[in-house]
Every structure is written in C-alpha cells, then in structure tokens.
Design a protein around this motif. Structure first.
Motif, short mmCIF file in Angstrom:
data_model
loop_
_atom_site.label_atom_id
_atom_site.label_comp_id
_atom_site.label_asym_id
_atom_site.label_seq_id
_atom_site.Cartn_x
_atom_site.Cartn_y
_atom_site.Cartn_z
N GLN A 1 24.63 -3.12 9.78
CA GLN A 1 23.19 -2.94 9.75
C GLN A 1 22.59 -3.59 8.51
OE1 GLN A 1 22.86 1.43 10.08
NE2 GLN A 1 21.74 1.07 11.98
N SER A 2 21.35 -4.01 8.64
CA SER A 2 20.65 -4.55 7.48
C SER A 2 20.35 -3.42 6.49
CB SER A 2 19.34 -5.21 7.91
OG SER A 2 18.44 -4.23 8.40
N VAL A 3 19.98 -3.80 5.28
CA VAL A 3 19.64 -2.79 4.27
C VAL A 3 18.45 -1.95 4.75
CG1 VAL A 3 18.72 -2.47 1.94
CG2 VAL A 3 20.52 -4.16 2.35
N ILE A 4 17.44 -2.62 5.27
CA ILE A 4 16.24 -1.89 5.68
C ILE A 4 16.55 -0.93 6.83
CG2 ILE A 4 13.96 -2.17 6.73
CD1 ILE A 4 13.62 -4.70 5.09
N ALA A 5 17.43 -1.35 7.74
CA ALA A 5 17.80 -0.48 8.86
C ALA A 5 18.49 0.79 8.36
CB ALA A 5 18.70 -1.22 9.84
N GLN A 6 19.14 0.72 7.17
CA GLN A 6 19.84 1.88 6.61
C GLN A 6 18.93 2.79 5.79
OE1 GLN A 6 23.77 1.04 4.77
NE2 GLN A 6 23.45 -1.08 5.39
N LEU A 7 17.71 2.36 5.53
CA LEU A 7 16.82 3.16 4.68
C LEU A 7 16.60 4.55 5.26
CD1 LEU A 7 13.97 0.73 3.50
CD2 LEU A 7 15.86 1.66 2.16
N ASP A 8 16.83 5.56 4.42
CA ASP A 8 16.60 6.94 4.84
C ASP A 8 16.68 7.84 3.61
OD1 ASP A 8 16.07 9.08 6.44
OD2 ASP A 8 18.01 9.11 7.47
N ASN B 1 6.80 7.09 4.28
CA ASN B 1 5.88 5.99 4.59
C ASN B 1 6.43 4.65 4.09
OD1 ASN B 1 4.04 7.70 5.80
ND2 ASN B 1 2.80 7.97 3.95
N VAL B 2 7.03 4.66 2.91
CA VAL B 2 7.64 3.44 2.38
C VAL B 2 8.74 2.95 3.31
CG1 VAL B 2 9.01 2.46 0.50
CG2 VAL B 2 7.06 3.92 -0.03
N ILE B 3 9.60 3.87 3.73
CA ILE B 3 10.69 3.52 4.65
C ILE B 3 10.13 2.98 5.96
CG2 ILE B 3 12.56 4.48 6.05
CD1 ILE B 3 13.11 6.45 3.75
N ASP B 4 9.13 3.67 6.50
CA ASP B 4 8.53 3.24 7.77
C ASP B 4 7.89 1.86 7.64
OD1 ASP B 4 9.34 5.57 8.94
OD2 ASP B 4 7.39 6.58 8.76
N SER B 5 7.27 1.58 6.51
CA SER B 5 6.62 0.28 6.29
C SER B 5 7.65 -0.83 6.28
CB SER B 5 5.84 0.29 4.98
OG SER B 5 4.78 1.22 5.02
N PHE B 6 8.75 -0.62 5.57
CA PHE B 6 9.81 -1.62 5.54
C PHE B 6 10.37 -1.84 6.94
CE2 PHE B 6 10.13 -1.09 0.89
CZ PHE B 6 10.44 -2.39 0.52
N SER C 1 0.83 -1.20 0.00
CA SER C 1 0.00 0.00 0.00
C SER C 1 0.86 1.26 0.00
CB SER C 1 -0.91 0.00 1.23
OG SER C 1 -1.67 1.19 1.29
N SER C 2 1.94 1.26 0.79
CA SER C 2 2.81 2.44 0.84
C SER C 2 3.52 2.67 -0.49
CB SER C 2 3.83 2.30 1.97
OG SER C 2 4.74 1.25 1.72
N ILE C 3 3.90 1.56 -1.17
CA ILE C 3 4.52 1.69 -2.49
C ILE C 3 3.53 2.27 -3.48
CG2 ILE C 3 5.39 0.37 -4.45
CD1 ILE C 3 6.85 -1.42 -2.51
N ASN C 4 2.28 1.82 -3.43
CA ASN C 4 1.26 2.34 -4.33
C ASN C 4 1.01 3.83 -4.09
OD1 ASN C 4 0.65 0.05 -5.86
ND2 ASN C 4 -0.73 -0.76 -4.30
N GLN C 5 0.99 4.23 -2.82
CA GLN C 5 0.79 5.64 -2.51
C GLN C 5 1.98 6.47 -3.00
OE1 GLN C 5 0.10 5.84 1.70
NE2 GLN C 5 -1.79 4.63 1.61
N PHE C 6 3.19 5.93 -2.87
CA PHE C 6 4.38 6.61 -3.37
C PHE C 6 4.31 6.74 -4.89
CE2 PHE C 6 9.28 6.41 -3.75
CZ PHE C 6 9.37 7.79 -3.62
N TRP C 7 3.90 5.67 -5.54
CA TRP C 7 3.76 5.68 -7.01
C TRP C 7 2.74 6.73 -7.44
CZ3 TRP C 7 -0.34 4.67 -10.32
CH2 TRP C 7 -0.02 4.45 -11.67
#
Length: 572
Positions: free
Chosen positions: A343-350, A150-155, A119-125
């Motif tokens: 850190q994992s990839v998702i933990a680095q998302l920003d 929101n995408v980052i937070d969802s991941f 859902s967050s990806i769709n909203q971003f799109w």
C-alpha cells in the motif's frame, strides 16, 4: 470538306473542355467550406494535331490544330507545407493534452480552497493551538482528533482522485487504439481505391484529400511517419513499425501490466498486434497521456507520500515526548508507516486504535510536556502526584563519569540527595506524606506515590510533580511541527505542500504557453496552406465567367461552321 467537318470537332472539343472546366469550378465552389478540401484546377492542352509529318503529306502550311482537351485535373497542394502541418499537429496534440492533464491535477489538489489538504492542515494546527491553551478541555481534544481525521481524508481524497485519473487515462488509451485502428483501416481501403484510379491514368484528388485528412487525425494521436510508393500507396509507420502498407492495416491494442484481474491495471501498454512490440509514442496525445500517467502523476503522488510519511513520523515522535491526560507517556498518534507494505503511504494513514477509542481516546492525546531532552527526565508513572521541587545535578567529585543529585523543597530544605549515579541511570523515588522524598524500596511494585528520575547531565531547575496535562506545552510543540523549517527538504510540512502546488501550477502554465505557441504555429501554417490550396470564391467566380465565355464562343464557332457547311451543301 474534311476541314469543315474537322472544324466541328474543334468546336465540340472546346465545348467539352469548357464544360468540364466549369464542372471543376463548380466542385471547388461546392467545397469552399470544406476544411479538408484542396482546390482543383483543370489543366488545358492542345489536342494532337490533325496531320503528322510524313513523305505522303504535301508541303503546305503544315499541321492543323484539332482544338483543346483537359490534360489532367490537378490537385493544388504544397506537399512541404502539408508535411509541416502534420508534424506540428503531433506536437500540438501533445501540449494540448499535457496542459489539460496538469490542469486536472491542479483541480484535484484544489488549492487554494477551504476543503483541500492545506486547509485541513491549518485546521489541525489551529486545534492543536487551542489544545495547548486548554489541555484539560475534552472539546479541544475532540477537535484535534476530528481535524486529524480531516487531514487523513484530504490526503486520501487527493490520492483516490489521482488514481481515478490514471484509470481514465487507460480508458483514453483503449479508445485511442480503437480510433487509430479505425483510421488505419480506412487509409488502407483508400490506398486500394487510389492505386486503382491512378492505374487508369486519372488523378484521385478527392480520395487523396480524404486520406490526408485521416493522416492528420492520426498525427494528432501518435507520432507517425509516411511515404508514398510508386503505385500511390501511403505507407504509414510509427517507431519503425508499419501501421498501413498498401491495402493492409496493422492494428494496435492495449494490454494491462498484470494478468491478475484483482489488481487494477494502472499502466496499460500500447502493443503492435502483428509483432507484439510495445509502442512508446514520443509525440501526439497518446505520448502526453502516457507521460502524465507514468511520470507526472507518480511524481506528485510520491511527493504527497513523502509529505504524509514525514508528518506521521515527526508527529508521532513529538507525541511520544509528552504526557497524556492521565500523566502517562504519550504513544503513537498516527499508525506508523510500514514501508514494506504494498500500500502507498497515504493509503496507510490512520489514527491508532488508542486514539480512536470512543471512551478513552481523547485522554490518550499527549498535550503535556514531560521535559525530554533536558538534564533530567521526570516520569510520574501515571500517578496523581503533587509538589514543587528544585533539582540540582552536579559532577561527582570522585568520578567525573558519575553524577550527584540534591533535591530541595520550595523553602530550600534538602529532602533527598544521592551520589555516584551513572549518566542516563534511572532512580526510583517515592513522595512521603509530609512532602519529603525517599528511595522507592520496592521499584518492582508501583505504588500510588512513586515516580522516577533519569539523570542525563549536570544542571539545575525547578520541577513539578503535578500532571503535565495542565501546561499544554507538547500540544504547542505538535503544532510547531507544521510550520517549523528544516522538517522536510529544508522546508516546513506546510511549506513543502505548497511547493508541490506551485510546481504543478508552474508546469501547467508552461504547458499552456507551449500549447498557445503551437496553436499560433499551426494557425500560420494552415493559413499559408489555405492561401495555396483553399478555395477562393473570387477566383472561382472569375474562372466561372472565363469558362462560360469560352463555352459561348465555342458554341458560336460551331454555329458559324454549321453555316459554312449549309452554304456548301446548297452549292452542291
């Protein structure tokens, strides 16, 4: 006279035997609803005869019976079926926890829903599509940034929940180890009591039922094997390591994979306390927990990491291919992933600091197209230029490795030309006041009317020097990243995430089916076992009447014998 007194003994034995048989029947009836109880049966046999053959005995009728006695109180149990139940209990425990774990992962992914990653990806799109239509609208730009958050937070929410689930599995392991130790200690104590009772020549039926119930509980947790020794001890082991031997129990303990208390213990191990050997169960609940923690969760977390890294890389590459609101080359939108980090990839998302900047961050979103990968690349250097031109690049007549360029205005008048330009060479130009174009004589100093062209190959097209923020083509290209095929493992980013969700769903469905199958098998075995070992009230009521009538008949026999004795005493 002796025969009359022996008759009293025969009657007394009959009374005692029927009374004890009634006690056994009453015990069965009392435990009719005890699922761990196996019915008992009093085995009758003729007591030892009065006379033994010998030279001093007369050759009369021979031995006279002395009545009846209980040979033993037998525990009715089919050990083969019992063994099958224990084995299937291990498998049932495994699939029950595996299904429960995969169901938990489905709940964490939370798809389909209005708040998950998809859902967050769709909203971003959608926000990128809106930006492509209104690239100069700050509200549209703000929605892109907010939906990126929101995408980052969802991941990160999914990853945090997966890590929390890992921690809860470690807690389950600690609790399970304590439960196993409690069970094995009780079994060791029961072994001691059973050996003592058997040593006195009796059958410890109720103690055996209790020990079997504990062994079944143990089998549900971990794959175990057992054997009974000559004294009646149940020797229990797992993977060749003894848990119970006689009156001794060997405990299990959990130990983290690190001694650093600052690092979360994500992979607790199960250790045999006596040998220090790590135990890796292959069946039972603990095996399912360990497989879920060490394989399933890591697998799905790894796929989510791959999705996140591909999204960041592809999005940043395309973002760099555009112009921001000031006509400047786009930079990274997301912080690049550092694969050397712990850190994992998702933990680095920003988002990058430039995009997050509250004052100028929205302007840094590169919605415009700067014509990368065409025959000529235009860079307005951030200047507020205007003008439409036609550019034609042809092969140099003297040197096929070089290019010639001609620039015409909208009326077809030549405003600039040059020859012998190397491929990929950048030429520095300036816009004159009358709209003409000339060579930038001092490219080291950026003037407000400067721009550059980089020639890649032959071609002809119209270009504009107006800021590319107005076309929104790069915002549209950024949106296309999420639904374009062949982005990651032959699928789009959105499609790849859906394969993760469907994969979890398929595994969960299979686990549910296997659990249902095991439930059916275990139910059939339990039904078969209860048909043999379970208490039938109808059968016990029939026994109750049978033993009561036998008891009454024995009492009448004693009365008749007493009458004979009274008659004899009267004669004397």
């Amino acid at each position: 006279m002796n025969n009359i007194f022996s008759g009293l003994h025969v009657g007394l034995r009959a009374l005692e035997t029927q009374r004890k048989s009634l006690d056994v029947t009453g015990h069965n009836i009392a435990n009719a609803n005890n699922e761990n109880y196996n019915k008992q049966r009093a085995i009758h046999k003729a007591s030892y005869p009065y006379t033994a053959p010998g030279l001093s005995n007369h050759g009369g009728a021979g031995q006279f019976g002395t009545g009846v006695e209980i040979e033993q109180v037998e525990r009715v149990k089919d050990q083969f079926i019992n063994s099958q139940i224990f084995n299937e209990t291990q498998t049932s425990g495994y699939w029950e926890e595996m299904q429960r774990g995969l169901e938990k992962v489905e709940y964490i992914l939370n798809e389909p829903s209005d708040s998950g990653i998809d859902s967050s990806i769709n909203q971003f799109w959608n926000s990128l599509q809106d930006l492509s239509n209104n690239p100069s609208d700050d509200a549209a730009r703000n929605m892109v940034r907010e939906n990126a958050y929101n995408v980052i937070d969802s991941f990160k929410s999914v990853e945090n929940q997966l890590n929390d689930y890992k921690e809860s599995i470690n807690d389950n392991l600690s609790n399970a180890a304590a439960d196993i130790n409690n069970i094995t200690n009780k079994m060791a104590d029961l072994n001691k009591q059973i050996v003592s009772v058997k040593g006195s020549g009796q059958n410890p039926n109720d103690l055996l039922d209790e020990r079997d119930a504990l062994y079944k509980d143990l089998s549900e947790l971990i794959n175990v094997q057992s054997r009974e020794d000559a004294q009646g001890n149940l020797v229990v082991s797992t993977q060749g390591l003894q848990l119970v031997n006689g009156s001794d129990a060997y405990e299990l303990e959990t130990k983290g994979n690190t001694d650093d208390n600052s690092i979360p213990r994500m992979e607790d191990q199960l250790i045999h306390s006596r040998t220090g050997t790590e135990i890796k169960p292959t069946n039972g609940k603990i095996a399912a927990w360990m497989e879920m923690r060490d394989e399933k969760l890591d697998f799905y977390a790894g796929r989510l990491d791959k999705l996140a890294e591909t999204m960041v890389t592809e999005f940043n590459n395309q973002h760099q291919a555009g112009y921001d609101a000031n006509g400047v080359d786009g930079g990274n939108f997301f912080e690049p992933i550092d694969n050397s980090s712990n850190q994992s990839v998702i933990a680095q998302l920003d988002l990058t600091a430039a995009i997050k900047d509250l004052e100028n961050g929205l302007d840094k979103i590169a919605a415009g197209n700067k014509n990368i990968d065409t025959f000529v690349e235009l860079d307005t250097l951030g200047n507020n230029l205007s003008g439409n031109y036609q550019i034609e690049v042809t092969e140099n007549t003297s040197n096929s490795d070089q290019l010639d360029i001609v620039i015409n205005d909208t009326d077809g008048n030549e405003v600039y030309s040059d020859t012998g330009i190397n491929v990929d060479e950048t030429i520095n130009l300036s816009v004159e006041a009358d709209g003409g174009i000339s060579v930038d004589t001092d490219p080291a100093v950026d003037a407000i009317n400067d721009f550059t062209l980089t020639l890649n190959k032959e071609g002809k097209r119209n270009i504009t020097l107006d800021k590319s923020i107005g076309n929104g083509e790069n915002a549209n290209a950024l949106a296309n990243i999420f639904n374009s095929d062949e982005v990651i493992e032959g699928a789009s980013l959105e499609g790849y995430f859906r394969t993760i969700v469907t994969s979890v769903g398929a595994e969960s469905s299979r686990s549910q089916q296997m659990k249902n199958n095991q439930d059916v098998v275990l139910k059939q075995l339990t039904t078969l076992d209860r048909s043999i070992s379970g208490v039938s009230l109808d059968e016990e009521m029939a026994n109750l009447i049978k033993y009561q009538q036998s008891y009454a008949a024995a009492a009448k026999y004693i009365n008749k014998t007493e009458e004979l004795l009274d008659s004899l005493m009267t004669i004397v």
